[in-house]
Design a protein around this motif. Structure first.
Motif, short mmCIF file in Angstrom:
data_model
loop_
_atom_site.label_atom_id
_atom_site.label_comp_id
_atom_site.label_asym_id
_atom_site.label_seq_id
_atom_site.Cartn_x
_atom_site.Cartn_y
_atom_site.Cartn_z
N VAL A 12 20.78 53.20 138.62
CA VAL A 12 21.11 53.48 140.02
C VAL A 12 20.01 54.33 140.64
N ARG A 37 21.77 54.62 134.39
CA ARG A 37 22.56 53.42 134.68
C ARG A 37 21.83 52.49 135.64
N ASN A 95 34.74 50.51 145.80
CA ASN A 95 33.83 49.39 145.51
C ASN A 95 34.35 48.08 146.11
N GLU A 103 32.39 45.70 148.81
CA GLU A 103 32.28 44.25 148.61
C GLU A 103 32.79 43.49 149.84
N CYS A 125 22.74 58.75 136.73
CA CYS A 125 22.67 57.55 137.57
C CYS A 125 21.43 56.75 137.22
N ALA A 128 28.47 53.66 139.96
CA ALA A 128 27.50 52.56 139.83
C ALA A 128 28.09 51.24 140.36
N ARG A 129 29.39 51.07 140.19
CA ARG A 129 30.08 49.86 140.69
C ARG A 129 29.94 49.73 142.21
N LYS A 130 30.02 50.88 142.90
CA LYS A 130 29.91 50.84 144.37
C LYS A 130 28.50 50.45 144.79
N VAL A 131 27.54 50.89 143.99
CA VAL A 131 26.14 50.57 144.31
C VAL A 131 25.90 49.08 144.07
N LYS A 132 26.46 48.59 142.95
CA LYS A 132 26.31 47.17 142.63
C LYS A 132 26.98 46.30 143.71
N ALA A 133 28.05 46.82 144.28
CA ALA A 133 28.77 46.06 145.32
C ALA A 133 27.98 46.01 146.63
N ASP A 175 30.33 55.44 135.98
CA ASP A 175 30.36 53.96 135.96
C ASP A 175 30.96 53.44 137.26
#
Ligand code: FAD
Length: 284
Positions: free
Chosen positions: A192, A190, A120, A124, A187, A159-164, A156
């Motif tokens: 995703v 969450r 992640n 970013e 997913c 999901a962090r990688k997707v949010k990044a 989780d």
């Protein structure tokens, strides 16, 4: 699977940088053959810790020159911000538009270090350095990453990688359809909804498959392992059965709404193109 059905289906193929003249010749033959299938893109793996960074670059140069949209894999473990920035700059200059962003694994004997701990952070960093230039793919693990603290922690972290800023994901290979369906469901819970494209490992060699699976945590179901082992040295029958199982898995995945397939070609054209043609993917 609602989130997945909405995406157009895309089919892609993975290569690894070859070793030696023989390996290079094999890769070139496979690439020429597989290019005829018109994959959406091809990807080229990247050895963590520097083992094949040059090889990745060379292979990417060749696939781009052959007119194939190419996604280099980039793993960040052990790398510094400067070294990763330099690679990204090179890819921008080469016209690369797609990247598979990974943490990678530290080669045995090397100490952990570098500026990045997890994928992640790499996603970013790529977004901060290059904005929307790259379409970023990340890795997903329907049977969970072997080092994950728990299944839900792994979800989780995905999901962090997707949010990044990841646009899509490619999964580790698996032979349990339900693992993938459940993973997508979790997913969706969450929030995703990016394409999560199943990674497909053709079955051609049980010893090699068992070795990979032990390393990466992908399960070979008992029934499948026992059936494959029973073929012994009869490779032809093993491959025919492996093909049948893989084609069936791909068909069920697509019927369930998977947004495409990503083939781990192992730098061999035969099995991947056979599956592709059996499923008529060029027309899909
Ligand atoms: P991450 O997403 O960072 O996850 C690694 C582990 O850390 C997981 O257990 C996760 O739950 C946990 N984690 C993640 N983020 C956090 C956080 N913020 N805090 C705490 N824990 C966290 N390897 C290569 O060396 N070269 C390649 O070219 C390559 N290509 C691959 C392609 C695909 C499609 C796949 C599925 C794997 C590939 N791999 C490759 C293997 C991959 O590098 C390994 O599986 C590696 O161990 C994890 O990489 P990752 O990007 O998934 O890591």
């Amino acid at each position: 699977m609602e989130s997945q059905r909405r995406h157009p289906k895309q089919f892609s193929i993975e290569f690894f940088p070859p070793k030696g003249e023989e390996g290079l010749a094999r890769l070139r033959t496979a690439r020429e053959e597989l290019a005829k299938l018109s994959p959406k893109y091809v990807s080229v793996t990247f050895g963590a810790g520097g083992s094949t960074q040059e090889g990745t670059l060379e292979t990417v140069r060749e696939t781009l020159a052959a007119g194939l949209d190419t996604a280099p894999h980039l793993s960040c473990i052990g790398g510094s911000r400067e070294s990763i920035r330099a690679i990204l700059d090179q890819y921008v200059d080469m016209g690369v538009k797609r990247i598979v962003a990974l943490r990678g694994d530290m080669p045995s004997g090397m100490r952990e270090g570098g500026d990045f701990l997890y994928a992640n952070e790499l996603v970013e960093f790529i977004r901060a350095e290059t904005g929307d230039h790259f379409h970023i793919e990340v890795a997903a693990y329907p049977e969970f990453h072997p080092q994950a603290a728990s299944a839900s922690a792994d979800l989780d972290n995905f999901a962090r990688k997707v949010k990044a800023g990841a646009n899509a994901a490619i999964t580790q290979y698996f032979y349990n359809l339900d693992a993938y369906l459940r993973f997508v469901e979790e997913c969706e819970r969450r929030g995703v909804e990016i394409p999560i494209v199943p990674g497909i490992m053709p079955i051609t060699n049980i010893k090699q498959l068992a070795r990979f699976s032990a390393m990466c945590g992908a399960e070979i179901p008992r029934w499948l392992r026992l059936r494959l082992e029973a073929y012994g040295d009869d490779l032809e029958s093993l491959r025919a059965f492996g093909l049948e199982v893989t084609v069936e898995l791909c068909r069920r995945l697509l019927d369930a709404g998977a947004p495409g397939l990503h083939f781990y070609s192992m730098n061999q054209a035969g099995t991947t193109s056979r599956i592709w043609r059996d499923l008529d993917l060029s027309a899909a």
